[in-house]
Design a protein around this motif. Structure first.
Motif, PDB file in Angstrom:
ATOM      1  N   UNK A  26       0.111   7.499  -2.609  1.00 50.30           N
ATOM      2  CA  UNK A  26       0.417   8.572  -2.732  1.00 50.30           C
ATOM      3  C   UNK A  26       0.033   9.431  -1.414  1.00 50.30           C
ATOM      4  N   UNK A  27       0.828  10.538  -0.998  1.00 48.52           N
ATOM      5  CA  UNK A  27       0.557  10.996   0.198  1.00 48.52           C
ATOM      6  C   UNK A  27      -0.905  11.596   0.324  1.00 48.52           C
ATOM      7  N   UNK A  28      -1.777  11.990  -0.629  1.00 50.59           N
ATOM      8  CA  UNK A  28      -3.039  12.243  -0.669  1.00 50.59           C
ATOM      9  C   UNK A  28      -4.014  11.218  -0.418  1.00 50.59           C
ATOM     10  N   UNK A  64      -2.328   6.947   4.007  1.00 55.37           N
ATOM     11  CA  UNK A  64      -2.157   7.759   5.259  1.00 55.37           C
ATOM     12  C   UNK A  64      -2.395   6.479   6.346  1.00 55.37           C
ATOM     13  N   UNK A  65      -3.457   5.845   6.058  1.00 51.84           N
ATOM     14  CA  UNK A  65      -3.807   4.907   7.197  1.00 51.84           C
ATOM     15  C   UNK A  65      -2.611   4.053   7.384  1.00 51.84           C
ATOM     16  N   UNK A  66      -1.997   3.308   6.282  1.00 50.27           N
ATOM     17  CA  UNK A  66      -0.860   2.288   6.406  1.00 50.27           C
ATOM     18  C   UNK A  66       0.378   2.893   7.112  1.00 50.27           C
ATOM     19  N   UNK A  67       0.717   4.290   6.736  1.00 52.85           N
ATOM     20  CA  UNK A  67       1.794   4.841   7.111  1.00 52.85           C
ATOM     21  C   UNK A  67       1.485   5.072   8.861  1.00 52.85           C
ATOM     22  N   UNK A 108       1.031  -1.320   0.040  1.00 50.09           N
ATOM     23  CA  UNK A 108      -0.021   0.129  -0.133  1.00 50.09           C
ATOM     24  C   UNK A 108       0.994   1.281  -0.097  1.00 50.09           C
ATOM     25  N   UNK A 109       1.959   1.318   0.803  1.00 52.02           N
ATOM     26  CA  UNK A 109       2.836   2.269   0.802  1.00 52.02           C
ATOM     27  C   UNK A 109       3.545   2.484  -0.234  1.00 52.02           C
ATOM     28  N   UNK A 110       4.009   1.506  -1.033  1.00 53.07           N
ATOM     29  CA  UNK A 110       4.932   1.365  -2.113  1.00 53.07           C
ATOM     30  C   UNK A 110       4.257   1.974  -3.102  1.00 53.07           C
TER      31      UNK A 110
END
Length: 77
Positions: free
Chosen positions: A23-25, A30-33, A18-20
């Motif tokens: 996108x920041x938006x 955001x949830x994964x981070x 998901x992070x890979x």
């Protein structure tokens, strides 16, 4: 789909993917981070895991590099 092959670390693989791809938006990004969260000190849990993995192999790398350098000196290339 690949996460299903390894039941031991499926969630981690899903979060990393998901992070890979995110996108920041993106709310999912955001949830994964945030799910990985900050680690004690600096960085995230992923950074701490990466550091631990690298740290455990440092001595092997140094020995392999030493052997490689020696082989280059002997062979001349």
């Amino acid at each position: 789909m690949e996460a299903q092959l390894d039941q031991e670390c499926g969630i981690e693989k899903i979060l990393i993917e998901i992070i890979r791809r995110g996108h920041a938006d993106d709310p999912l990004y955001k949830w994964a981070v945030s799910a990985l969260g900050p680690h004690q000190g600096e960085g995230t849990v992923i950074h701490a895991l990466a550091d631990a993995l690298v740290e455990s192999k440092v001595e092997q790398y140094i020995e392999a590099k030493r052997e490689s350098d020696q082989a280059e000196r002997v062979s001349g290339f």
